[in-house]
Write an enzyme that holds these catalytic residues in place. Structure first.
Site, PDB file in Angstrom:
ATOM      1  N   GLU A  92       0.795  -1.227   0.000  1.00 28.40           N
ATOM      2  CA  GLU A  92       0.000   0.000   0.000  1.00 28.40           C
ATOM      3  C   GLU A  92       0.829   1.280   0.000  1.00 28.40           C
ATOM      4  OE1 GLU A  92      -3.248   0.146  -0.307  1.00 28.40           O
ATOM      5  OE2 GLU A  92      -3.489  -2.041  -0.330  1.00 28.40           O
ATOM      6  N   SER A  96     -52.526 -23.559  39.696  1.00 31.08           N
ATOM      7  CA  SER A  96     -52.260 -23.754  41.123  1.00 31.08           C
ATOM      8  C   SER A  96     -50.961 -23.133  41.595  1.00 31.08           C
ATOM      9  CB  SER A  96     -52.272 -25.251  41.458  1.00 31.08           C
ATOM     10  OG  SER A  96     -53.569 -25.788  41.286  1.00 31.08           O
TER      11      SER A  96
END
Length: 823
Positions: A86, A470
């Site tokens: 690069e 219940s």
């Protein structure tokens, strides 16, 4: 000389005009240049990570995947690869490379358009942080000025570090740390030269040159990087040739999630977005540590999934998912490669994997199956024998005699892994949820909201409001104990017939099973879940009194029914709300606030949030330990007495030797050596089943952990049904049959989870709190007794409520509700 003179004048004028132009452009764009502070404190977008309390990663949220690294942690070989490819003169130029600029200028003259290339690493950094990728003169000018500005403010190594952490590599990977994980599942120091070169070549065209999307272009780009490294003498010829020949082996690697807890992770995600907004939540690199332990969370997930498969198997096999060819019609089998390709149409769900049956061997009573990845395996008859046909939720067909009665070659089926090998499976139809809390402070130890988050994101643990059946009774009984009743009070367990003049019908609440015992003590009535006793207790106190009392447990006043059906659990609640209510009994009477985020750490490893939950503290003063005290909503004595009754639901009572023994509805816990070995007899809980068995529950606790489990269908119209015994299976393989219920459907899931979860919970007894007295009572009458045999027991009482009369043969016991209409 005159020509030279005019050339010099022209050059000078051009220089002055150029300088003025550059200066003018600088002044024009000056306000758009980043500040020094912004450059040094630039925020790298980093995903949020969610962890268990013991540090295992649960999830990662955020579009951008980034793992910030320091330059000194990047291998020199990787740095060489980037610089060679690069920006060869990175450490020499001032942010702009004249050679690169000249190359771009000549490309412009040749093509008439601005071409890519020529940008230094500093320019790429400027573009990535502050600009777009459009090819315009304006962007190029800004890029140059920002690059010069960056070089003026930052050291070269700072610039390179920012670049390596910012640059895009495709597949949502940003920065070299993330690229190494996404493409290779490795840390940077584990990468080979070939892998480093591959990553270094990606910034040119990350979407089209990556090795997953286009392996050939990626190979060519890697060769370019390796060639430049060789030309720069960064690698030897041998290293070059070896890396050049390396195969392209890669795939997308997911985040390093080590624990599957998607429902809990989604709870965290939603909470973090609500607190901080999406940008900060997803992109600031926050680490969120939950209250859940990996061990308990895994146990909860396993318990939910295994329990649903157990339910589904006892109700029968619904058939194969597809038939690729039919042996009965003499169709030619498909080639294995074609079968594997067709399996891509079916996705794994939960514990199940799609597979296709290739052949069946009658001699070995096994089928050869193949998976979507080409792997082949054997499916034994023993793991298919359960699959009698599903007729409906109440009926199952005849048990199969051979494997051919269930599947045939060409069938697409589902299987799941078990200790005995691959087992025929199907995606369970019902749903389930588990939530476990630390009763001392409300920390969520585990939360699972369904069978598969990929299949349904609906979190039933915290979102599903279902009738509790219940499971409501301990709260009703707590109200009764606060209003003059005792565990020894006799209540009439007999059918109720209440005429409703408005509807012209009678309300006849029934026990389940439909068995009545006459006078029964309150302790025993709760342990056996006697419906009519619960109704009589509520009737004695009045509906409004009970509704007001139930708000002590965190239940919403406006959400509670204003009729006697409340005593049987007609109220709808989420599993989390139920667990929070049961925690009041487990912690001595304090209402805690459930929470699931323990702490939050920022990207600098600084703790920015630590939970300060309200703590149930029976013995300490509010100022002690710097705790926030939870409000005490019922007395410690009341909490203990209800716990005692729920303890009897597990252990029962009476004397089996004298044929007076009885079991509570949670007696199956007695069979769990893992739970009883750890907690002894200090286990309490309550089943719950609604009308027509549409919802089943079990809530219970040991010291330090409260857990609620629910099983039912998402469709409120569907009942869980019933089953008969499967003649192919022995009793150990089918411990449950008959009508589904809380004790059969939800309790096994609770037991499965708690057998693992209790290992990390302190084993403490249910200590008797101060302020209670004990007295020996007669089991039949609830009166005091001078005997010390199987007809008596010691019972606990709040002072002033213990019986004063001794049992004798001349007087009848006092029975509450004896004056009701009895049929």
């Amino acid at each position: 000389m005159k020509v030279l003179k005019w050339i010099l004048y022209g050059a000078l004028i051009a220089f002055v005009l150029g300088s003025l132009s550059v200066g003018g452009m600088y002044l024009y764009y000056k306000d758009e240049l980043p500040s020094v502070a912004e450059l040094r404190e630039v925020r790298l977008q980093t995903p949020m990570q969610v962890y268990s309390s013991d540090g295992e990663m649960i999830a990662q949220f955020g579009e951008i995947r980034r793992i910030p690294v320091r330059l000194e942690d990047v291998p020199q070989t990787m740095i060489d690869a980037f610089l060679a490819t690069e920006d060869q003169r990175f450490y020499e130029h001032v942010g702009i490379d004249p050679i690169g600029v000249a190359r771009a200028f000549f490309q412009l003259l040749a093509s008439g358009e601005i071409q890519g290339g020529g940008s230094t690493i500093t320019q790429q950094l400027a573009r990535n942080f502050y600009l777009t990728f459009e090819q315009t003169w304006t962007r190029k000018i800004k890029e140059a000025f920002i690059a010069l500005h960056i070089e003026n403010q930052l050291e070269k190594n700072e610039i390179l570090e920012l670049y390596l952490n910012k640059i895009t590599f495709g597949h949502r990977a940003h920065g070299v740390g993330a690229a190494a994980q996404v493409y290779y599942g490795k840390d940077l120091d584990q990468l080979t030269l070939a892998e480093m070169a591959m990553i270094a070549g990606l910034p040119k065209a990350p979407s089209t040159m990556n090795p997953i999307s286009n392996p050939e272009r990626a190979r060519d780009r890697r060769a370019v990087v390796l060639g430049r490294m060789l030309a720069e003498d960064k690698i030897t010829e041998a290293e070059y040739q070896s890396a050049l020949a390396a195969p392209i082996k890669t795939r997308v690697h997911s985040a390093e999630v080590t624990m599957n807890a998607p429902y809990l992770a989604e709870m965290v995600r939603a909470e973090m977005v609500a607190r901080y907004g999406e940008d900060i939540a997803y992109n600031s690199g926050l680490k969120v540590y939950t209250t859940a332990s990996a061990k308990q969370q895994r146990a909860a997930q396993r318990a939910v999934q295994h329990n649903l498969h157990a339910y589904d198997e006892r109700h029968g096999y619904r058939g194969v998912e597809a038939q690729l060819w039919s042996a009965k019609e003499d169709e030619e089998p498909l080639p294995v490669a074609t079968v594997v390709e067709r399996l891509d149409e079916f996705r794994p769900i939960g514990l199940t994997r799609p597979a296709a049956v290739l052949e069946i061997n009658e001699a070995s009573r096994a089928a050869t199956i193949v998976f979507a990845d080409g792997e082949q395996a054997q499916l034994a008859w023993a793991n298919v024998a359960w699959a009698r046909p599903f007729i409906n939720r109440e009926r199952q067909g005849q048990a199969p005699e051979t494997i051919n009665d269930v599947i045939s070659p060409g069938a697409v089926i589902r299987v799941r892994a078990t200790e005995s090998g691959w087992r025929l499976a199907q995606v369970p139809e019902p749903s389930a949820a588990i939530v476990a809390l630390r009763p001392g402070d409300g920390g969520i130890a585990a939360a699972v909201g369904g069978y598969s988050f990929a299949n349904s994101q609906y979190n039933r643990a915290v979102q599903a409001e279902r009738q509790v059946g219940s499971n409501i009774k301990p709260f009703i009984y707590s109200a009764a104990l606060a209003n003059g009743f005792t565990l020894a009070t006799l209540v009439n367990d007999a059918p109720i017939n209440q005429w409703n003049p408005g509807s012209g019908i009678a309300w006849r609440p029934r026990n389940s099973p439909d068995v009545y015992e006459g006078p029964i003590r309150v302790r025993q009535a709760l342990a056996k879940s006697k419906n009519v006793v619960s109704v009589r207790l509520l009737r004695a106190m009045g509906v409004e009194t009970v509704v007001n009392y139930l708000t002590n447990f965190g239940f919403e006043y406006d959400e509670l029914p204003r009729n006697e059906s409340l005593s049987l659990g007609s109220a709808s609640m989420t599993p989390l709300e139920v667990a929070r209510g049961y925690a009041v009994f487990a912690n001595g009477g304090y209402l805690i606030e459930p929470y699931f985020i323990e702490r939050i750490v920022d990207n600098q490893e600084q703790v920015i949030f630590t939970a300060r939950p309200k703590v149930a503290c029976v013995e300490c003063q509010p100022a002690e330990r710097d705790v926030l005290p939870a409000p005490q909503v019922i007395t410690e004595q009341n909490a203990f007495l209800v716990t005692q009754a729920m303890n009897s639901a597990v252990w029962g009572g009476g004397s089996w030797a004298h044929k007076t023994g009885w079991n509570g509805t949670a007696w199956r816990i007695q069979r769990s050596d893992a739970i009883t070995k750890h907690a002894g007899r200090n286990v309490a809980g309550k089943t719950g089943t609604t009308n027509d068995v549409k919802d089943t529950w079990f809530s219970g606790f040991v010291s330090g952990l409260v857990t609620t489990g629910w099983v039912g269908f998402d469709n409120l119209e569907n009942a869980l049904g019933s089953t008969t015994m499967n003649s192919n299976l022995d009793a150990a393989e089918q411990p449950i049959s008959g009508t589904e219920a809380g004790a059969k459907t939800a309790l096994p899931m609770w037991i499965d989870f708690m057998e693992t979860a209790v290992e990390d919970v302190a084993a403490e007894p249910f200590d008797v709190p101060p302020g209670l007295v004990s007295a020996r009572i007669d089991l039949a009458t609830g009166k005091l007794s001078r005997a010390s045999d199987y007809t008596t027991r010691f019972e606990y009482f709040i002072p002033g409520t213990a019986p004063t009369e001794y049992v004798d043969n001349s007087s009848s016991p006092t029975v509450f509700g004896d004056d009701d209409s009895i049929f």
